[in-house]
Structure formats: structure tokens, C-alpha cells
Scaffold this motif. Structure first.
Motif, PDB file in Angstrom:
ATOM      1  N   PRO A  25      -2.893  11.479 -67.435  1.00 22.15           N
ATOM      2  CA  PRO A  25      -3.567  10.189 -67.639  1.00 22.15           C
ATOM      3  C   PRO A  25      -4.894  10.118 -66.883  1.00 22.15           C
ATOM      4  O   PRO A  25      -5.888   9.625 -67.423  1.00 22.15           O
ATOM      5  CB  PRO A  25      -2.562   9.170 -67.085  1.00 22.15           C
ATOM      6  CG  PRO A  25      -1.246   9.853 -67.123  1.00 22.15           C
ATOM      7  CD  PRO A  25      -1.530  11.297 -66.890  1.00 22.15           C
ATOM      8  N   ALA A  67      -7.190   7.371 -68.453  1.00 17.29           N
ATOM      9  CA  ALA A  67      -6.229   6.335 -68.845  1.00 17.29           C
ATOM     10  C   ALA A  67      -5.528   5.800 -67.604  1.00 17.29           C
ATOM     11  O   ALA A  67      -5.411   6.495 -66.603  1.00 17.29           O
ATOM     12  CB  ALA A  67      -5.197   6.919 -69.808  1.00 17.29           C
ATOM     13  N   ASP A 107      -2.376   4.864 -67.603  1.00 18.18           N
ATOM     14  CA  ASP A 107      -0.957   5.208 -67.620  1.00 18.18           C
ATOM     15  C   ASP A 107      -0.668   6.054 -68.846  1.00 18.18           C
ATOM     16  O   ASP A 107      -1.541   6.253 -69.696  1.00 18.18           O
ATOM     17  CB  ASP A 107      -0.126   3.917 -67.663  1.00 18.18           C
ATOM     18  CG  ASP A 107       1.246   4.121 -67.041  1.00 18.18           C
ATOM     19  OD1 ASP A 107       1.687   5.283 -66.970  1.00 18.18           O
ATOM     20  OD2 ASP A 107       1.857   3.129 -66.633  1.00 18.18           O
ATOM     21  N   ALA A 118       1.467   6.580 -72.464  1.00 16.59           N
ATOM     22  CA  ALA A 118       1.647   5.617 -73.547  1.00 16.59           C
ATOM     23  C   ALA A 118       2.920   4.792 -73.363  1.00 16.59           C
ATOM     24  O   ALA A 118       2.924   3.591 -73.617  1.00 16.59           O
ATOM     25  CB  ALA A 118       1.667   6.352 -74.882  1.00 16.59           C
ATOM     26  N   THR A 163       0.095   9.744 -75.771  1.00 18.06           N
ATOM     27  CA  THR A 163      -0.856   9.473 -74.692  1.00 18.06           C
ATOM     28  C   THR A 163      -2.194  10.148 -74.986  1.00 18.06           C
ATOM     29  O   THR A 163      -3.260   9.533 -74.857  1.00 18.06           O
ATOM     30  CB  THR A 163      -0.294   9.977 -73.345  1.00 18.06           C
ATOM     31  OG1 THR A 163       0.967   9.359 -73.124  1.00 18.06           O
ATOM     32  CG2 THR A 163      -1.233   9.644 -72.203  1.00 18.06           C
ATOM     33  N   LYS A 173      -3.859   8.509 -78.201  1.00 16.82           N
ATOM     34  CA  LYS A 173      -4.220   7.089 -78.214  1.00 16.82           C
ATOM     35  C   LYS A 173      -4.828   6.554 -76.924  1.00 16.82           C
ATOM     36  O   LYS A 173      -5.387   5.474 -76.925  1.00 16.82           O
ATOM     37  CB  LYS A 173      -2.969   6.236 -78.523  1.00 16.82           C
ATOM     38  CG  LYS A 173      -2.275   6.575 -79.827  1.00 16.82           C
ATOM     39  CD  LYS A 173      -3.133   6.317 -81.040  1.00 16.82           C
ATOM     40  CE  LYS A 173      -3.190   4.838 -81.388  1.00 16.82           C
ATOM     41  NZ  LYS A 173      -3.950   4.623 -82.640  1.00 16.82           N
ATOM     42  N   LYS A 174      -4.691   7.240 -75.814  1.00 17.66           N
ATOM     43  CA  LYS A 174      -5.061   6.624 -74.547  1.00 17.66           C
ATOM     44  C   LYS A 174      -6.341   7.198 -73.920  1.00 17.66           C
ATOM     45  O   LYS A 174      -6.664   6.878 -72.784  1.00 17.66           O
ATOM     46  CB  LYS A 174      -3.907   6.755 -73.536  1.00 17.66           C
ATOM     47  CG  LYS A 174      -2.608   6.119 -73.982  1.00 17.66           C
ATOM     48  CD  LYS A 174      -2.538   4.646 -73.694  1.00 17.66           C
ATOM     49  CE  LYS A 174      -2.252   4.381 -72.231  1.00 17.66           C
ATOM     50  NZ  LYS A 174      -2.035   2.954 -71.970  1.00 17.66           N
ATOM     51  N   ARG A 175      -7.041   8.077 -74.649  1.00 19.92           N
ATOM     52  CA  ARG A 175      -8.273   8.631 -74.072  1.00 19.92           C
ATOM     53  C   ARG A 175      -9.294   7.510 -73.863  1.00 19.92           C
ATOM     54  O   ARG A 175      -9.327   6.539 -74.618  1.00 19.92           O
ATOM     55  CB  ARG A 175      -8.847   9.695 -75.003  1.00 19.92           C
ATOM     56  CG  ARG A 175      -8.193  11.051 -74.842  1.00 19.92           C
ATOM     57  CD  ARG A 175      -8.575  11.983 -75.949  1.00 19.92           C
ATOM     58  NE  ARG A 175      -7.979  11.561 -77.210  1.00 19.92           N
ATOM     59  CZ  ARG A 175      -8.616  11.488 -78.355  1.00 19.92           C
ATOM     60  NH1 ARG A 175      -9.907  11.788 -78.422  1.00 19.92           N
ATOM     61  NH2 ARG A 175      -7.989  11.112 -79.450  1.00 19.92           N
ATOM     62  N   CYS A 176     -10.133   7.684 -72.813  1.00 13.79           N
ATOM     63  CA  CYS A 176     -11.087   6.625 -72.509  1.00 13.79           C
ATOM     64  C   CYS A 176     -12.209   6.633 -73.540  1.00 13.79           C
ATOM     65  O   CYS A 176     -12.320   7.554 -74.355  1.00 13.79           O
ATOM     66  CB  CYS A 176     -11.651   6.803 -71.107  1.00 13.79           C
ATOM     67  SG  CYS A 176     -12.681   8.252 -70.947  1.00 13.79           S
TER      68      CYS A 176
END
Lengths: 648, 298
Positions: free
Chosen positions: A132, A137, A139, A141, A215, A218-221
Motif C-alpha cells: 500500500p 494508498a 490501506d 482494498a 489493491t 483499484k488503490k493506486r494513487c
């Protein structure tokens, strides 16, 4: 008939096997009780529960994975010492201290523990620590799923260790080929312990696979497109794709074997239409990709480390990504190289042999790219870079012997020999273990805020490498002498003993390396003020080095915006700032005991199947399902960290 | 700047002390192995081969080792020279942003592709020419032997000679042998490293292995696949003898007791066994050992 006894197969005769086993029982029970007593005495039980066991912070879950893996590493290493000692004694005319059956349990446990509970545990641990942060990120996902996956892994660990106390472990090799692993030849609970410990841990792995894949996707900055993602994250993407495609095969295969054993079915028995060869195909359809599941993250770690310590951009990033994905795809087409000796014929063997060699191409490209990352760089030889050099020195030989094994006509002569044993220790120790140890040395400062002591670390690398060569070069030679694996006794006339003794010296040197690392950790904690690491101790390149060490619970006070690869390096050298704009309130997941309950209930379930305590199964299942359903009614799963606190 | 200045400016790098230590450790290892080699007569079965199949497998083994060395030596050279030359503090060019070069990258996709192509061609050819199912290139009638792996011993049946032998396979020297192999126990692997590579012995299935011995002598055979608590004791010997001696052995063996379905049932019970020969009466033992796994509920 099934309910013949409330105690199932549990029987007092399973408690006493002999003095050697008694040592194992004492060590396991004593160890657990000591830890518990210490926690109670120092009044840390509540602290442990509130701050660690129920935490959904990925970094804390990562630390717990690593702690458990290290404990299991010590146990697996203990098994290794027992095996080598037995082979030294058993090749010189003596009987040694282990019977055939006990020796077989020890190597089955060694393989199972090292792959499932050490390598997999360390891998998930390091991913949790860093992924993360590297993606920018706050956290993963699915934080709760992450905790559940950890506790399923822990349930597997508990079952493996329980087998030391109640009963026995499988005496069938780490992949438990039928028909030997069927009821007809292995009636005891040992194979069931093997089966259910990895079955439960394996389900945890699948859940983790889903979590980390989502993660990454979908969670990349903001601004971090896939081709701007750090290469370690790329390696985890490739790994999680592989993992998600193959772990269901393992789950299904183990389920069928357990139906054979518990319900009298005949999927893989020798008779009644069962087909043992089908099991061997299925288990390797999981098993071969599995070794890439272990080694690809290590490759990712080496890529980060070489670039960082060469103070230079990673050479051939695009090639590296393609090589990773090529390995990911190719690893599905090689499984039959584990049984060229089954008699499948020239065409099948040639196909799988050639596909195996083809994997050497992308792997070779990766090696060249690492070398040319050092080329015209400024290489700083800190401990993680030492691990890389250790890896390159050992792994190249392992790759060479691997390509030899891939030629079917050569494999006929080295299959199941000690040459094979030397080969896979060469790749797994040199590739996977060194990689994970490098990763820990590299990233631990980010989690704990201090560096590990350098000289002790380097001394440990030195012991690991020389110990490895001393331990395994003789094993290659024994393979050339026609020595087979999994033997506790050899004809003394074959004169294997000398080589086993040399190998034993190597094991001792590795042991010294392990000891040095334990000392290193203790010493570094003691001297943590002097060893304090700032936010960027290695002149890092990726986002994790842009936040304070230890990294805060929420990772990033403000979320970064990225415009290039090596975003932090670019920002340090006059590039656009990573962080801008006002601070906002942050939501972090609330602590939850759901994972702990589910994991313990899963362990109870496994224990129930192993001993055929059928009445226990619906209770354990009800606890698991009930806890999960109850969780869906919990509305407040997050707490707020107000913006005011962040600025301070 | 004088040479001396230049030299003194170079700090004695830590790497060289460590490299020295590494060389010492490797030398110590080599010495230990040399000591062991000098301590007695050792047989490296995979190189001291005594049969045509094992000879050809040895050639292939050596070829693959040389090919691997051809790749590894330059890579090791690059690894250590790059590490040394670009170690921080050494005078060298620093290009922190140089991260891609089409020419170089083409070269190192190309080199492994070329080498693997060579090895793949060799693999394709040898997977067929050394397929254990392929009869030896010999006009003479192969000697047929049926092999059954049992817990924990090997049974050799010579249907044409009417001989059964436990834990000892006697073959005429320089004569092609055809082995049919099965297991009436968990899976095993039949391996006589000095004569040929191995093949699995599997319950309910029959595999084939063709081999010969090019020299008289006694060779070690074993099961190389775990098949139960005492599988490490599943050793047997292969004796390669002159054709006349083989005939004598057959004649003598037939003086032994009769080997029938009953004798087989007794022998098949778990346990070890000493080498012994019998007069084979029942030629359906091998087929029955396979067929017993074919049925459904009795």
C-alpha cells in the motif's frame, strides 16, 4: 457408524511415540506456555489483543506474518538439522536416531513448513508492509479480509504444530503422492494433519490474492498508471494473478484427497477406478506455478534494491514488466516436468522440457537488466545489496542445474536424486530466502524506524552464502553418485558419509547465520536510538520513502500525486511536489476480532476433521458463518483521524 | 598525479577483504571435498556408466553442463566486474538516468533465445531417441523381464526362461533387455543409474524400460520414490554376466522352489527380503498384479 465415538480417532496411544518425539512435544507445549506466561506476567495480554491481534492495519498484520514465519523458519531449520544428522549417522553403518517413518515425517514437515508457513508467510508479510505504501494508498482494498486471511494462515500453523503434540505428521513427502497418502497405506492422522493445515492456510492465500490484486488495480494513487508503478508492485501483480489461478486447483485437489480419506471415496486410490496420476498432474499444476508465486516477489525486491543502491533508474523497466508477465504465463505450461519418468512418451516430455527452458529466457533478461542497472551506477554495498550479490552468486548455479533438469533424458538420471534436492534448495534459498531477507533488511526501517545493525547483517549474509555452498555442493555430488532423496539409511559401502559430514558443516554455518540474525534483531532493538532511520535511509526512489519512519497508521497524511516512475526520486531532484492541498480527515478501519474468531474456529474445524470428531464440525462452521454474518450488520467499521492531528 | 597517489586515494575496499574471505571459504570447501575423494574409492554412477543408454545420457549431461558454463561464466564475470568498477568511491562514469537501450536489450533477449533454441533442438531429438519405451537398436531378440515393486522388495520375472528372482536382476552382458515394470504397492521408481535412467513403477499400470550392460559386473539398483516406511531398504543388484554364465544361472535358478500365485501372495506382504531364485510356474503373475487394481467392488 460415523458417530461411533465422541472422541473419533483420538486415542492415548497417539501421545507417546518415543523420547525424540517427546522432545518435540515438550518444546511445542513449553514454548507456547512460556510465551503465554510472559504475556500474563508482564500484563501485555490486553495490549497484544488491542494493538496487534485485532488490528486491521496492513503493516501490523505484515509484522505478525513475519513473526510467525520466523518462528516456523526456526522449526523448519530444526527439522533440517535432524535430517542431516540422521543421514550422517545412517550413511556410516549406524541406524541413527530416527526410524524410517519418523525421518519421513520430519522431511514432510520440513518441506511443508518451509513452503507454506515460512516462504508464503514472509511473502504476505512483506507485501502487507510495503505494497500500500508503494502504491500511495492508505490501506489494502479489504482490511478485514486481510485479517481473516492471516488468521487462516495461523490456523494452518497451529495445526502443523499440534501434530507434534497429538499424533503424528504425514510420512509421505511434502506433496503426499497417492496411493501412499491414501488410507490403505497411511491410516494414521498424519496425512490429515498435512492436508488440513495447508488446506486452511491455502484458502487464506486465495483470499489474500483477491485482496492484493484488487489493491493494485483499484488503490493506486492519482497519476500512477500501471506502467508508472514500482517494479515490486508489478511483481506482486504478476504473483497474485498466478496465485488466484492456481490455488483453487490446490483446494480442489486436497478436497478430493480428503474425501478419499474421510469418506471412503476413490478419486486417487490405486483401485476402484481411482487415478493417482491425476493427483500428481493436479498437484503440480498448482505446485509449479507456486514456486513462481514465491520467487516473483523476490525478483521484484531485488529490482527495487539494485536500483536504489546503484542510485540509478532500473534498467529496462519495460523489459522487466514483460519478463514478469512472460514468466507468469509460461509457468502454467511446465508442470509435467516434475514427472518425465512417468512414461508419457517423447512428444509430451519434449514439449514440457522445452517450455521449461523457455522460462530461462525472461529470467536471463532480468539478470542482465540487474547487471546493467549497476553499470554506470554508484553502487552502495549496504546489507540489502549484499543479499543481492549473494542471490546472484547462488541463483545462477541453480538456474543452470534447472535447465539441465529440464532435459527429459537427463532428468531420467537425476529425478528424485539428491541432485534435484540440491537444485531446488539452490533456487529457493538463493532466490526466495535471500530475496525475502533482503526485503526485510531493506524495508524494516520504514516500519520500525531503525535500521538493522550493518556488520551483524553482513556477517549473517556471509555465513548464509558460505554455509549454503558447503551444505549443498556435496549434495549435488551425491546426486552424481546416484544417491536418492528421502533416505534415512545408506549402504556404508557407498561411502556417502564424508559428503554428508561436509554438508552438515555447511548446515552449522547456516545455523550460525540464523543465530547472527537473531542477535542482529535483538541488538538493533536495543540500540534503536543510535540506529534510528530517517524517513529516507537508503536514498530511496519510491513513495514509501516519502513518509516518516515508522510509517503512520494511515500511511499518507495527504495522498500523493505522481507524474513519473520513481516518483520520490524525481521529487527529490527538482520534480513536482508529491503532496499539496489541504489536510482532510482520514478514515481508518476499526480494530476487529472477527479474523481471530474465524481463524481459531477454522483450526478447530481442521482438528475435528483430522480426528473425525464429526460433532465438532457443525459447531465450528456455525461460529465461522455466524461471525461473518454478524459482521455484515456492523455499520461503524471505521474511525476518523481528524485533520487537526495530521498537521501536528 | 603519480600512480602512488592514485593508489593511495583508493580506499582498500571492504569488498576485496570479503572477496578474499569468500575465496578462503571456497578453498576450504574444495579441500574438504578433495580430502573425501582421496579417502577411498568412490563411484560417480552418472559418469562411470556401464550401459549404452546411461552412456548417452552421460554425454547429454556433460553437454548441458558445458552449455550452462558457457552462459554462466560471462555473467559471473559481468556481475563481479560491474560490482567492483561501479562501487561507490571508485572513479567511474555515473549515468543515473540511463535506463534503456534498444541495442543492448535486443542482445540479451537474443543470447538466451539462441542458447535455448540449441538446447530445445537437442531436447526434442533426445526425448525421442532416449525414450525408455524405444527398443534398443539391436536385431537380436530382447530379453524380456517383468518387474514388480513390492513393499519393500523387487520381484523379477523371466517369463521365457521360467525364472523368478527377488532383489537380484541377472542379465547377459551386451544383450538388449526389455523391462515391463509395475508396482503392487505405492508408487516406486526403478533406477539402476550405471545402466540407464529411471522410470516409475505404478500400481495398476505398466511402464517399459529398455537397457543393456556394456560391461560385466554388479551394479546397484534402488527405488527412488518414497513408498513407505522401509523404502530405503528396497535395494537390489543387477549382475551382468556372460551369456554362458547366464544360461547356467537360469538352469540353477530352476532348481529352486516353485513360484506360484500363492508364493507371490506370501512375498507381497510388507517386509524386506533376501535375494533368492525360484522356478516360475505361473506366467500370469505380472498381468494379475496389474489387473487386481482394475476391478470394482468385489
Amino acid at each position: 457408524m460415523i458417530f461411533a465415538s465422541w472422541l473419533g480417532k483420538l486415542d492415548w496411544s497417539y501421545f507417546w511415540h518415543g523420547w525424540v518425539q517427546f522432545g518435540g512435544q515438550i518444546a511445542t507445549v513449553g514454548g507456547a506456555l512460556t510465551v503465554l506466561a510472559a504475556l500474563i506476567y508482564f500484563k501485555k495480554l490486553g495490549w497484544l489483543y488491542r494493538n496487534w491481534l485485532t488490528s486491521l492495519d496492513a503493516k501490523k498484520i505484515g509484522v505478525m506474518y513475519i513473526v510467525v514465519s520466523v518462528v516456523m523458519l526456526l522449526r523448519g531449520f530444526g527439522d533440517a538439522i535432524m535430517m542431516r544428522l540422521q543421514q550422517i549417522l545412517g550413511s556410516g553403518g549406524g541406524h541413527g536416531f530416527l526410524s524410517g517413518d519418523h525421518f519421513q515425517q520430519v522431511f514432510t514437515a520440513h518441506g511443508t513448513i518451509m513452503i507454506f508457513f515460512v516462504a508464503m508467510g514472509l511473502m504476505f508479510g512483506i507485501i502487507n508492509l510495503i505494497l500500500p505504501l508503494q502504491l500511495g494508498a492508505r490501506d489494502v482494498a479489504f482490511p478485514l479480509l486481510n485479517s481473516i486471511a492471516f488468521y487462516l494462515y495461523l490456523a494452518g500453523v497451529i495445526l502443523v504444530n499440534l501434530s507434534l503434540v497429538f499424533g503424528e505428521f504425514g510420512a509421505v513427502g511434502w506433496l503426499a503422492y497417492p496411493p501412499l497418502s491414501e488410507l490403505a497405506y497411511s491410516p494414521g492422522p498424519g496425512v490429515d494433519y498435512w492436508l488440513w493445515s495447508i488446506q486452511i492456510a491455502g484458502i487464506g492465500s486465495t483470499l489474500s490474492g483477491i485482496n492484493f490484486l484488487v489493491t493494485i488495480l483499484k488503490k493506486r494513487c492519482k497519476g500512477m498508471t500501471l506502467m508508472k508503478m514500482p517494479i515490486f508492485s508489478w511483481s506482486i501483480l504478476a504473483t497474485m494473478i498466478l496465485l488466484l489461478l492456481v490455488f483453487p486447483i490446490l483446494t480442489a485437489t486436497l478436497f478430493m484427497l480428503s474425501l478419499d480419506r474421510s469418506m471412503g471415496m476413490h478419486f486417487f486410490t490405486a483401485d476402484m477406478g481411482g487415478n493417482a496420476m491425476m493427483y500428481i498432474n493436479l498437484i503440480w499444476a498448482w505446485g509449479h506455478p507456486e514456486v513462481y508465486v514465491l520467487v516473483l516477489p523476490a525478483f521484484g525486491m531485488y529490482s527495487e534494491i539494485v536500483a536504489t543502491f546503484s542510485r540509478k533508474r532500473l534498467f529496462g523497466y519495460t523489459s522487466m514488466v514483460w519478463a514478469l508477465m512472460a514468466i507468469c504465463v509460461l509457468s502454467f505450461f511446465v508442470w509435467a516436468h516434475h514427472f518425465f519418468t512417468m512414461g508419457a512418451g517423447g512428444n509430451v516430455n519434449a514439449f514440457f522440457g522445452i517450455m521449461t527452458m523457455v522460462i530461462a529466457i525472461p529470467t536471463g533478461v532480468k539478470v542482465f537488466n540487474w547487471l546493467f542497472t549497476m553499470y554506470q551506477g554508484r553502487v552502495h554495498f549496504d546489507t540489502p545489496m549484499w543479499w543481492f550479490m549473494a542471490f546472484a552468486t547462488t541463483f545462477l548455479i541453480g538456474g543452470g542445474t534447472g535447465v539441465m533438469l529440464a532435459v527429459p533424458a537427463i532428468d531420467f538420471q537425476v529425478h528424485n536424486s539428491l541432485f534435484l534436492v540440491a537444485h531446488f534448495h539452490n533456487t529457493i534459498i538463493g532466490g526466495v530466502v535471500f530475496g525475502y531477507l533482503a526485503g526485510i533488511a531493506y524495508w524494516l526501517p520504514k516500519i520500525f524506524g531503525f535500521k538493522l545493525h550493518e556488520r551483524l547483517g553482513k556477517a549473517a549474509v556471509y555465513c548464509w552464502v558460505t554455509g549454503f555452498f558447503t551444505a549443498f555442493m556435496p549434495i549435488y555430488l551425491l546426486g552424481f553418485m546416484g544417491a536418492t532423496r528421502r533416505m534415512e539409511q545408506f549402504d556404508p559401502a557407498l561411502q556417502y558419509q564424508g559428503l554428508f559430514i561436509i554438508s552438515g558443516i555447511g548446515t552449522a554455518i547456516i545455523g550460525l547465520g540464523v543465530l547472527l540474525q537473531v542477535v542482529q534483531l535483538g541488538y538493533s532493538i536495543w540500540k534503536r536510538k543510535e540506529l534510528a532511520a530517517g524517513h529516507d535511509p537508503w536514498h530511496g526512489r519510491t513513495l514509501e520513502w516519502s513518509v516518516p519512519s515508522p510509517a503512520p497508521e494511515y500511511n499518507f497524511a495527504r495522498l500523493p500525486v505522481v507524474t513519473e516512475r520513481d516518483a520520490f526520486w524525481v521529487a527529490k531532484h527538482g520534480g513536482p511536489a508529491l503532496y499539496s492541498g489541504p489536510f482532510k480527515d482520514i478514515e481508518v478501519p476499526k480494530e476487529s476480532g472477527v479474523g481471530l474468531v474465524v481463524g481459531l474456529a477454522a483450526a478447530v474445524f481442521g482438528f475435528g476433521v483430522i480426528w473425525q470428531l464429526w460433532w465438532l464440525l457443525p459447531i465450528a462452521l456455525a461460529v465461522i458463518i455466524g461471525t461473518l454474518i454478524k459482521q455484515t450488520y456492523v455499520e461503524e467499521t471505521e474511525r476518523i483521524i481528524p485533520a487537526k492531528e495530521l498537521k501536528a | 598525479m603519480s600512480m602512488l597517489d592514485k593508489l593511495s586515494r583508493l580506499k582498500v575496499p571492504e569488498l576485496s577483504r570479503r572477496a578474499f574471505a569468500a575465496i578462503c571459504a571456497l578453498t576450504a570447501l574444495a579441500l574438504l571435498i578433495a580430502l573425501w575423494l582421496a579417502s577411498g574409492q568412490h563411484t560417480f554412477d552418472l559418469f562411470q556408466t556401464r550401459g549404452q543408454i546411461a552412456n548417452r545420457e552421460r554425454t547429454l549431461l556433460i553437454f548441458s553442463m558445458l552449455l550452462a558454463a558457457l552462459v554462466l561464466v560471462p555473467v559471473y564475470y559481468m556481475l563481479y566486474t560491474f560490482a567492483w568498477r561501479y562501487k561507490t568511491g571508485h572513479d567511474h562514469k555515473y549515468s543515473p538516468n540511463w535506463d534503456t537501450d534498444k541495442k543492448y536489450e535486443t542482445i540479451w533477449w537474443g543470447i538466451p533465445i539462441a542458447i535455448i533454441t540449441v538446447l530445445a533442438a537437442v531436447t526434442w531429438v533426445t526425448s525421442h531417441s532416449l525414450d525408455p519405451y524405444k527398443p534398443l537398436n539391436d536385431d537380436r531378440q530382447h530379453l524380456k523381464v517383468q518387474v514388480i515393486a513390492l513393499q519393500y522388495k523387487w520381484l523379477f520375472l523371466y517369463p521365457d526362461q521360467e525364472v523368478a528372482s527377488v532383489n537380484k536382476l541377472v542379465i547377459p552382458n551386451k544383450w538388449p533387455i526389455e523391462l515391463d515394470i509395475t508396482s503392487d504397492a505405492p508408487m516406486n521408481s526403478f533406477w539402476v543409474p550405471q545402466l540407464s535412467g529411471q522410470i516409475y513403477a505404478m500400481p495398476g499400470m505398466s511402464t517399459k524400460l529398455h537397457l543393456d550392460a556394456q560391461q560385466r559386473g554388479t551394479f546397484k539398483g534402488m527405488s527412488s520414490n518414497i513408498s513407505g516406511a522401509d523404502f530405503s531398504k528396497m535395494n537390489f543388484t543387477v549382475e551382468s554376466v556372460g551369456i554362458e554364465d547366464f544360461k547356467t544361472w537360469v538352469t540353477n535358478a530352476k532348481q529352486g522352489g516353485h513360484f506360484t500365485a500363492d508364493s507371490y501372495t506370501k512375498l507381497a506382504k510388507p517386509g524386506g527380503a533376501q535375494p533368492v531364485t525360484y522356478h516360475l510356474h505361473d506366467k500370469s503373475i505380472y498381468d494379475n498384479a496389474i489387473m487386481k487394481y482394475m476391478g470394482g467392488h468385489q
